[in-house]
Design an enzyme around this catalytic site. Structure first.
Site, PDB file in Angstrom:
ATOM      1  N   GLY A 312       1.012  -1.165  -0.066  1.00 21.08           N
ATOM      2  CA  GLY A 312      -0.006   0.057  -0.079  1.00 21.08           C
ATOM      3  C   GLY A 312       0.690   1.275  -0.019  1.00 21.08           C
ATOM      4  O   GLY A 312       1.524   1.449   0.977  1.00 21.08           O
ATOM      5  N   CYS A 319      -3.773   9.482   3.429  1.00 23.34           N
ATOM      6  CA  CYS A 319      -2.655   9.808   2.591  1.00 23.34           C
ATOM      7  C   CYS A 319      -2.825  10.780   1.606  1.00 23.34           C
ATOM      8  O   CYS A 319      -3.946  10.735   1.110  1.00 23.34           O
ATOM      9  CB  CYS A 319      -2.650   8.538   1.995  1.00 23.34           C
ATOM     10  SG  CYS A 319      -2.133   7.057   3.132  1.00 23.34           S
ATOM     11  N   GLY A 375      -6.854   1.383   9.179  1.00 22.28           N
ATOM     12  CA  GLY A 375      -6.644   2.744   9.913  1.00 22.28           C
ATOM     13  C   GLY A 375      -8.092   3.277  10.166  1.00 22.28           C
ATOM     14  O   GLY A 375      -8.722   3.125  11.332  1.00 22.28           O
ATOM     15  N   ARG A 400      -5.299  10.718  12.371  1.00 20.53           N
ATOM     16  CA  ARG A 400      -4.378  11.732  11.452  1.00 20.53           C
ATOM     17  C   ARG A 400      -3.201  10.784  10.687  1.00 20.53           C
ATOM     18  O   ARG A 400      -2.974   9.736  11.233  1.00 20.53           O
ATOM     19  CB  ARG A 400      -3.663  12.840  12.292  1.00 20.53           C
ATOM     20  CG  ARG A 400      -2.651  12.124  13.222  1.00 20.53           C
ATOM     21  CD  ARG A 400      -1.896  13.180  13.846  1.00 20.53           C
ATOM     22  NE  ARG A 400      -0.984  12.619  14.931  1.00 20.53           N
ATOM     23  CZ  ARG A 400      -0.219  13.322  15.890  1.00 20.53           C
ATOM     24  NH1 ARG A 400      -0.578  14.688  16.122  1.00 20.53           N
ATOM     25  NH2 ARG A 400       0.583  12.759  16.660  1.00 20.53           N
ATOM     26  N   ARG A 417       9.529   7.909   8.948  1.00 19.27           N
ATOM     27  CA  ARG A 417       8.896   7.159   8.146  1.00 19.27           C
ATOM     28  C   ARG A 417       8.855   7.691   6.869  1.00 19.27           C
ATOM     29  O   ARG A 417       8.699   6.995   5.880  1.00 19.27           O
ATOM     30  CB  ARG A 417       7.214   7.147   8.569  1.00 19.27           C
ATOM     31  CG  ARG A 417       6.509   5.828   8.305  1.00 19.27           C
ATOM     32  CD  ARG A 417       5.271   5.789   8.575  1.00 19.27           C
ATOM     33  NE  ARG A 417       4.566   4.470   8.209  1.00 19.27           N
ATOM     34  CZ  ARG A 417       3.888   4.573   7.039  1.00 19.27           C
ATOM     35  NH1 ARG A 417       3.479   5.518   6.375  1.00 19.27           N
ATOM     36  NH2 ARG A 417       3.143   3.169   6.730  1.00 19.27           N
TER      37      ARG A 417
HETATM   38  P1  XMP Z   1      -6.611   3.642   6.029  1.00 21.38           P
HETATM   39  O1  XMP Z   1      -7.284   4.013   4.733  1.00 21.38           O
HETATM   40  O2  XMP Z   1      -7.154   2.456   6.696  1.00 21.38           O
HETATM   41  O3  XMP Z   1      -5.121   3.612   6.052  1.00 21.38           O
HETATM   42  O4  XMP Z   1      -7.053   4.836   6.766  1.00 21.38           O
HETATM   43  C1  XMP Z   1      -4.384   3.333   6.824  1.00 21.38           C
HETATM   44  C2  XMP Z   1      -2.712   3.264   6.230  1.00 21.38           C
HETATM   45  O5  XMP Z   1      -2.313   4.370   5.947  1.00 21.38           O
HETATM   46  C3  XMP Z   1      -0.925   4.457   5.831  1.00 21.38           C
HETATM   47  N1  XMP Z   1      -0.584   5.795   6.219  1.00 21.38           N
HETATM   48  C4  XMP Z   1      -0.203   6.936   5.528  1.00 21.38           C
HETATM   49  N2  XMP Z   1      -0.036   6.980   4.112  1.00 21.38           N
HETATM   50  N3  XMP Z   1       0.621   9.265   4.756  1.00 21.38           N
HETATM   51  C5  XMP Z   1       0.588   8.346   3.819  1.00 21.38           C
HETATM   52  O6  XMP Z   1       0.796   8.399   2.625  1.00 21.38           O
HETATM   53  C6  XMP Z   1       0.168   9.468   5.918  1.00 21.38           C
HETATM   54  O7  XMP Z   1       0.313  10.259   6.432  1.00 21.38           O
HETATM   55  C7  XMP Z   1      -0.011   7.999   6.427  1.00 21.38           C
HETATM   56  N4  XMP Z   1      -0.587   7.715   7.593  1.00 21.38           N
HETATM   57  C8  XMP Z   1      -0.823   6.262   7.585  1.00 21.38           C
HETATM   58  C9  XMP Z   1      -0.457   3.294   6.786  1.00 21.38           C
HETATM   59  O8  XMP Z   1       0.033   2.318   5.995  1.00 21.38           O
HETATM   60  C10 XMP Z   1      -1.797   3.103   7.196  1.00 21.38           C
HETATM   61  O9  XMP Z   1      -1.565   1.700   7.840  1.00 21.38           O
END
Ligand code: XMP
Length: 503
Positions: A312, A319, A375, A400, A417
Site C-alpha cells: 500500500g 494519505c 486505519g 491523522r 517514516r
Molecule cells: P486507511 O485507509 O485504513 O489507511 O485509513 C491506513 C494506512 O495508511 C498509511 N498511512 C499513511 N500513508 N501518509 C500516507 O501516505 C500518511 O500520513 C499516512 N499515515 C498512515 C499506513 O500504511 C496505514 O496503515
C-alpha cells in the site's frame, strides 16, 4: 506459471496499462454451498504468525495502542503498536498486551515467609502490582504456602508474617502440566491459584483461575494467542539503529512480530534492516516489511528475508503521498501484483490502507492478500486513542496520517517514516498525510461484527469457505462509473443510518 481467472483479468488490465482499486472492481458470484456462518477466516499475517480472522489494526498513533491491540487479539486478529512511542514506552505497551491474558505467570512475584503483611502490602503499592496472590517461599527458596486476596482481607493484624496467614494445604503441579489440564485441576479442587514447582520445590510458575477462566470460557474461544496462551501483538519499528534498539526491547517483552513500517519499503535502508534483524534473530521473530506496491519490490524484501510483506503506497484515507509525490499504484492491482510473487515464496501479504466498506475486505483477499490492515475503519472506535470530539451535532474521533504535519512535528519516528528525520524547521517538513475526524463507532467488537459479517457474506456469494479458497478462486469484474454508482444506494433519500454503510 498457472493462470487463474484473476490472473487472466489482471493481465488484460496490465496490457491496457490500467491499475485498479476497490471502487473499480467487484468479485463475480459463483455456485455456492457455503453458508456465511460456516466459513473459516483463519489466515496468516506473516510466515509464523497466524490469525483467526484477517483484520489487523494500523500502526498509527490515532489507532493502535495496547487497548485496541488487546481487543483485536481477543477477537482473533492482531494490533500493531505504533512507533511514535519512545522505544521503552512501546515495549511497555507490548507487555500490557502480552500480560492481559496469562496462560501461565512465568515468574510470579514471591514473598518470604518471614515478611509481614504490612511490608508486603507496602511493596505491592510501591511496585504498582494489581494482583494479590503471592507464593510464599522459605530461606532456601522452596515453596511453603500461598497468600491470596482473602488472606489479606481477613488478616486482623498487619504485623503478622506471611507464614502465619498463608494457606499451606496446597495443590501443586509440575511444569509439564499444560494450561487446559491446570484449569481442570483448579476447578476440581476449587483452587484459585495453582503453583507450578520444580522437583527441588522451587517455584517455576503459577496459574490463576481468573485468567484461565477467561481463556477457556465457552463461546469466547477466538483469542489469537501464542503457545503460552498470551495474546499475540505486533509492533512497528523503523530502520537502522532505531530498529535494532526497539527490536531488542520489544523481544524482551515477547512481541510476536516486528513490522518495518516505512513509506518506501523497496529502499536500501529497509532491505539492510531486514537482513540485519534476520541475521541477529533468525526465526525467533517474524519480520514484516513494507510498504511496497510493485512485484519487484516484493521480491527484494523477500530475498532479504522478510516473513511478510505490507502492500500500500498512498491508498490510505489520510494519505496524500500519491498527490504530493506523484507515485503509487491503485491498491487492488498493487495487492494482486505483490501477492502473486509473494505466494511463490510462501510469504503472506497484508493489504494496508484504502478500505472504506466491508466489501473491500473480500476484494483485497480475492486479489491475494492474506490479511487486511485498517486505519480509518478502526480509528473511530472506543478502544482507539483520543477523546470524543463533538462537532456539527455528532460524535467524532481524531484521526491523522503518520505523515501529517501534526504527527511529523510531534514525533521523529513519523519524520523517519517519510525520510525526513533530520528536518529541523517546521516549514521545511513536506507532509504526506492530513489530519481529520472520523465518526465515533462504539466498541471494536460491534464494528468487527459488521466487517467480518461482510467478509463472510462475500465468501458465501463466491462459494468459498476458506481464505485460501477465496484467494485461489476469486474472479473479478471491472466496474464502469455507472456500475459503481448502481452499486451504492441510489434514488432514495436515506433516512436511517445503517451500521455498515455511510456515505
Ligand atoms: P486507511 O485507509 O485504513 O489507511 O485509513 C491506513 C494506512 O495508511 C498509511 N498511512 C499513511 N500513508 N501518509 C500516507 O501516505 C500518511 O500520513 C499516512 N499515515 C498512515 C499506513 O500504511 C496505514 O496503515
Amino acid at each position: 506459471m498457472y493462470m487463474s481467472k484473476k490472473d487472466v483479468f489482471f493481465q488484460k488490465m496490465d496490457e491496457l496499462g490500467l491499475a485498479l482499486t476497490y471502487d473499480d472492481v467487484r468479485l463475480r458470484t459463483s455456485y455456492s454451498e457455503s453458508m456465511p456462518d460456516d466459513v473459516s477466516l483463519s489466515t496468516r499475517f506473516s510466515r509464523r504468525v497466524p490469525l483467526k480472522m484477517p483484520l489487523v489494526s494500523a500502526a498509527m498513533d490515532t489507532v493502535t495502542t495496547s487497548k485496541l491491540a488487546i481487543e483485536m487479539a481477543n477477537l482473533g486478529g492482531l494490533g500493531i503498536i505504533h512507533r511514535n512511542f519512545s522505544p521503552k514506552e512501546q515495549a511497555k505497551e507490548v507487555a500490557t498486551v502480552k500480560l492481559y491474558l496469562n496462560g501461565i505467570v512465568d515468574t510470579p512475584i514471591c514473598v518470604r515467609d518471614t515478611d509481614t503483611i504490612e511490608s508486603i502490602l507496602r511493596r505491592r503499592d510501591e511496585k504498582g502490582y494489581t494482583f494479590h496472590s503471592f507464593p510464599v517461599i522459605d530461606a532456601q527458596g522452596k515453596l511453603v504456602g500461598i497468600i491470596t486476596k482473602n488472606d489479606f482481607e481477613f488478616c486482623d493484624d498487619a504485623r503478622k508474617t506471611a507464614r502465619e496467614v498463608m494457606a499451606s494445604n496446597l495443590v501443586l503441579v509440575g511444569s509439564r502440566v499444560g494450561s487446559e489440564d491446570a484449569y481442570a485441576i483448579m476447578k476440581k479442587n476449587k483452587k484459585k491459584v495453582l503453583p507450578v514447582v520444580k522437583n527441588s520445590g522451587e517455584v517455576d510458575g503459577m496459574y490463576t483461575f481468573k485468567d484461565l477462566k477467561r481463556l477457556f470460557s465457552p463461546g469466547i474461544t477466538n483469542y489469537n494467542v501464542d503457545e503460552r496462551n498470551q495474546l499475540r501483538v505486533g509492533a512497528a519499528i523503523g530502520v537502522g539503529n532505531d530498529a535494532l534498539e526497539r527490536a531488542s526491547l520489544l523481544l524482551e517483552k515477547r512481541v510476536d512480530v516486528l513490522v518495518i513500517d516505512t513509506a518506501h519499503g523497496d529502499s536500501k535502508k529497509v532491505i539492510d534492516t531486514v537482513k540485519q534483524l534476520k541475521g541477529i534473530y533468525g526465526d525467533k521473530v517474524d519480520i514484516v516489511a513494507g510498504n511496497v506496491s510493485e512485484a519487484a519490490s516484493t521480491e527484494h524484501l523477500i530475498a532479504a528475508g522478510a516473513d511478510g510483506i505490507k502492500v500500500g503506497q498512498g491508498p490510505g484515507s489520510i494519505c496524500t503521498t500519491r498527490i504530493i509525490a506523484g507515485i503509487g499504484s491503485p491498491q487492488v492491482s498493487a495487492v494482486y501484483a505483490c501477492a502473486r510473487i509473494a505466494s511463490v515464496h510462501g510469504v503472506p501479504v497484508c493489504a494496508d490502507g484504502g478500505v472504506k466498506y466491508s466489501g473491500d475486505i473480500p476484494i483485497a483477499i480475492g486479489a491475494g492478500a492474506s490479511s487486511v490492515m485498517l486505519g480509518s475503519m478502526l480509528a473511530g472506535t472506543e478502544e482507539a486513542p483520543g477523546d470524543l470530539v463533538f462537532f456539527e451535532g455528532r460524535q467524532w474521533k481524531q484521526y491523522r496520517g503518520m505523515g501529517s504535519l501534526g504527527a511529523m512535528e510531534a514525533n521523529k519516528s513519523s519524520r523517519t517514516r517519510y525520510g525526513q528525520a533530520d528536518v529541523e524547521r517546521k516549514n521545511d517538513l513536506v507532509p504526506e498525510g492530513v489530519e481529520g475526524l472520523v465518526p465515533y463507532k462504539g466498541s471494536v467488537r460491534n464494528v468487527l461484527v459488521q466487517y467480518l459479517g461482510g467478509l463472510r457474506r462475500g465468501m458465501g456469494y463466491t462459494g468459498t469457505t476458506t481464505i485460501q479458497e477465496l484467494q485461489d478462486r476469486a474472479d473479478f469484474i471491472r466496474l464502469s462509473p455507472a456500475g459503481s454508482a448502481e452499486s451504492h444506494p441510489h434514488d432514495v433519500k436515506i433516512t436511517k443510518e445503517s451500521p455498515n454503510y455511510n456515505i
